[in-house]
Design a protein around this motif. Structure first.
Motif, PDB file in Angstrom:
ATOM      1  N   LYS A  20     -10.381 -16.017   9.357  1.00 51.51           N
ATOM      2  CA  LYS A  20     -10.798 -15.597   8.005  1.00 51.51           C
ATOM      3  C   LYS A  20     -10.929 -16.786   7.049  1.00 51.51           C
ATOM      4  O   LYS A  20     -11.920 -16.893   6.309  1.00 51.51           O
ATOM      5  N   SER A  39      -4.357 -15.940  -5.623  1.00 51.65           N
ATOM      6  CA  SER A  39      -3.307 -14.919  -5.703  1.00 51.65           C
ATOM      7  C   SER A  39      -2.003 -15.485  -6.229  1.00 51.65           C
ATOM      8  O   SER A  39      -1.777 -16.697  -6.201  1.00 51.65           O
ATOM      9  N   ARG A  43       6.004 -16.591  -1.849  1.00 49.16           N
ATOM     10  CA  ARG A  43       6.233 -17.480  -0.707  1.00 49.16           C
ATOM     11  C   ARG A  43       6.326 -18.929  -1.200  1.00 49.16           C
ATOM     12  O   ARG A  43       5.553 -19.325  -2.064  1.00 49.16           O
ATOM     13  N   ARG A  46       3.542 -24.421   1.148  1.00 46.55           N
ATOM     14  CA  ARG A  46       3.568 -25.317   2.322  1.00 46.55           C
ATOM     15  C   ARG A  46       3.261 -26.726   1.823  1.00 46.55           C
ATOM     16  O   ARG A  46       2.754 -26.892   0.711  1.00 46.55           O
ATOM     17  N   TYR A  55      -2.428 -21.048  -4.397  1.00 49.06           N
ATOM     18  CA  TYR A  55      -1.765 -19.851  -4.932  1.00 49.06           C
ATOM     19  C   TYR A  55      -1.161 -20.225  -6.277  1.00 49.06           C
ATOM     20  O   TYR A  55      -1.003 -21.407  -6.584  1.00 49.06           O
ATOM     21  N   GLU A  74      -3.843  -5.374  -7.134  1.00 50.03           N
ATOM     22  CA  GLU A  74      -3.171  -4.903  -5.913  1.00 50.03           C
ATOM     23  C   GLU A  74      -2.027  -5.843  -5.644  1.00 50.03           C
ATOM     24  O   GLU A  74      -2.042  -6.989  -6.084  1.00 50.03           O
ATOM     25  N   ALA A  76       1.198  -6.565  -2.368  1.00 51.30           N
ATOM     26  CA  ALA A  76       1.774  -6.126  -1.090  1.00 51.30           C
ATOM     27  C   ALA A  76       2.816  -7.131  -0.621  1.00 51.30           C
ATOM     28  O   ALA A  76       2.781  -8.303  -1.020  1.00 51.30           O
ATOM     29  N   TYR A  83       2.780 -10.758  -2.456  1.00 49.98           N
ATOM     30  CA  TYR A  83       1.481 -11.345  -2.811  1.00 49.98           C
ATOM     31  C   TYR A  83       0.793 -10.378  -3.768  1.00 49.98           C
ATOM     32  O   TYR A  83       0.903  -9.158  -3.608  1.00 49.98           O
ATOM     33  N   GLY A  84       0.053 -10.902  -4.738  1.00 51.97           N
ATOM     34  CA  GLY A  84      -0.671 -10.022  -5.650  1.00 51.97           C
ATOM     35  C   GLY A  84      -1.907 -10.681  -6.231  1.00 51.97           C
ATOM     36  O   GLY A  84      -1.956 -11.903  -6.408  1.00 51.97           O
ATOM     37  N   THR A  85      -2.907  -9.855  -6.519  1.00 51.44           N
ATOM     38  CA  THR A  85      -4.151 -10.331  -7.127  1.00 51.44           C
ATOM     39  C   THR A  85      -4.098 -10.056  -8.621  1.00 51.44           C
ATOM     40  O   THR A  85      -3.896  -8.912  -9.028  1.00 51.44           O
ATOM     41  N   GLU A 103      -9.234 -12.722  -0.636  1.00 46.65           N
ATOM     42  CA  GLU A 103      -8.815 -12.928   0.755  1.00 46.65           C
ATOM     43  C   GLU A 103      -7.403 -12.377   0.850  1.00 46.65           C
ATOM     44  O   GLU A 103      -6.438 -13.066   0.539  1.00 46.65           O
ATOM     45  N   ILE A 104      -7.294 -11.097   1.201  1.00 43.35           N
ATOM     46  CA  ILE A 104      -5.997 -10.414   1.115  1.00 43.35           C
ATOM     47  C   ILE A 104      -5.748  -9.567   2.366  1.00 43.35           C
ATOM     48  O   ILE A 104      -6.659  -9.404   3.181  1.00 43.35           O
ATOM     49  N   ASP A 105      -4.550  -9.043   2.495  1.00 38.33           N
ATOM     50  CA  ASP A 105      -4.253  -8.265   3.705  1.00 38.33           C
ATOM     51  C   ASP A 105      -4.778  -6.823   3.567  1.00 38.33           C
ATOM     52  O   ASP A 105      -5.231  -6.417   2.493  1.00 38.33           O
TER      53      ASP A 105
HETATM   54  P1  5GP Z   1      -0.413 -16.953   3.843  1.00 37.30           P
HETATM   55  O1  5GP Z   1       0.979 -16.894   3.301  1.00 37.30           O
HETATM   56  O2  5GP Z   1      -0.442 -17.385   5.287  1.00 37.30           O
HETATM   57  O3  5GP Z   1      -1.316 -17.793   2.966  1.00 37.30           O
HETATM   58  O4  5GP Z   1      -1.003 -15.475   3.796  1.00 37.30           O
HETATM   59  C1  5GP Z   1      -0.378 -14.441   4.493  1.00 37.30           C
HETATM   60  C2  5GP Z   1      -1.186 -13.169   4.351  1.00 37.30           C
HETATM   61  O5  5GP Z   1      -1.155 -12.706   2.992  1.00 37.30           O
HETATM   62  C3  5GP Z   1      -2.668 -13.310   4.693  1.00 37.30           C
HETATM   63  O6  5GP Z   1      -3.049 -12.169   5.453  1.00 37.30           O
HETATM   64  C4  5GP Z   1      -3.351 -13.293   3.347  1.00 37.30           C
HETATM   65  O7  5GP Z   1      -4.672 -12.783   3.420  1.00 37.30           O
HETATM   66  C5  5GP Z   1      -2.448 -12.336   2.596  1.00 37.30           C
HETATM   67  N1  5GP Z   1      -2.605 -12.482   1.146  1.00 37.30           N
HETATM   68  C6  5GP Z   1      -2.833 -13.602   0.439  1.00 37.30           C
HETATM   69  N2  5GP Z   1      -2.933 -13.332  -0.861  1.00 37.30           N
HETATM   70  C7  5GP Z   1      -2.793 -11.996  -0.984  1.00 37.30           C
HETATM   71  C8  5GP Z   1      -2.826 -11.087  -2.104  1.00 37.30           C
HETATM   72  O8  5GP Z   1      -3.003 -11.448  -3.263  1.00 37.30           O
HETATM   73  N3  5GP Z   1      -2.632  -9.773  -1.826  1.00 37.30           N
HETATM   74  C9  5GP Z   1      -2.422  -9.307  -0.552  1.00 37.30           C
HETATM   75  N4  5GP Z   1      -2.287  -8.002  -0.403  1.00 37.30           N
HETATM   76  N5  5GP Z   1      -2.394 -10.123   0.497  1.00 37.30           N
HETATM   77  C10 5GP Z   1      -2.579 -11.457   0.294  1.00 37.30           C
END
Ligand code: 5GP
Length: 210
Positions: A20, A39, A43, A46, A55, A74, A76, A83-85, A103-105
């Protein structure tokens, strides 16, 4: 929630390891006018990540205060972190007429589709399970146990493909980006979730052996 003429909201989700992020980078490279939403997350960053670019990194108190004040379109919990938008961030760009990419879950994607049914939902699948595992191992940062867990989670996440409008298979990033552009141009019929080619392709992918 938004009145008058505004830009389009495109939600992209995928199991981890499906490619993705590579696809989204290619889309933004081709279309710098498309805005990628940044978002909020609890977390920790990194090593390679920067606050405000990858982020907005916040603590749990701040995240929950934002949640209570309805600041998120949203939100989750994913892999143990929130994570939130930001609604304000996204609506600002939409009001200016920009296409905005999230780009979200899949949990967040479901919430967006309920609140904004006109949003376009695109789910990315890996070409087969073997390739998914190869990509997850290729990151080289996780232990065998962590990889097995991620693989299991990814296989479960794949089952959410039907909740989206379109499905793309990430076998070749260029072709996948072409298909993505086709969807934005209103020519994505073959990638529609209920089209026969999509249903056959998804069945093949889900049936492929680990
Ligand atoms: P990572 O921590 O590896 O960057 O992301 C972990 C997962 O969280 C990925 O599937 C990513 O798409 C999802 N994610 C990132 N930002 C958001 C968000 O704002 N809302 C939601 N629901 N998922 C998110």
């Amino acid at each position: 929630m938004l009145s008058g003429k505004h830009g389009r909201l495109v939600v992209v989700s995928a199991p981890s390891g499906a490619g993705k992020t590579t696809l989204v980078h290619e889309i933004i490279r081709r279309h710098p006018e498309i805005r990628l939403s940044i978002s909020y997350t609890t977390r920790p960053p990194r090593k390679s990540e920067t606050n405000g670019r990858d982020y907005f990194f916040v603590n749990e108190n701040k995240f929950h205060a934002m949640l209570l004040s309805d600041a998120f379109l949203e939100s989750a919990r994913v892999f143990g972190h929130w994570y939130g938008t930001s609604w304000e961030y996204v609506s600002g760009f939409l009001k200016q007429g920009n296409t905005v990419l999230l780009e979200i879950d899949w949990q967040g994607a479901n919430q967006v589709c309920l609140r904004m049914p006109e949003a376009i939902g695109i789910f990315i699948l890996p070409p087969n399970r073997q390739e998914l595992e190869r990509r997850l191992r290729g990151r080289g940062t996780d232990s065998d146990g962590a990889i097995s867990r991620r693989l299991r989670d990814a296989l479960t996440d794949m089952l959410h493909w039907k909740e989206f409008d379109y499905v793309l298979v990430s076998d070749d990033v260029g072709k996948c980006a072409d298909a993505f552009e086709g969807i934005l141009d209103g020519q994505g019929e073959l990638n529609r979730v209920n089209s026969l080619p999509t249903q056959e392709r998804v069945a093949q992918i889900l049936d492929s052996d680990t």
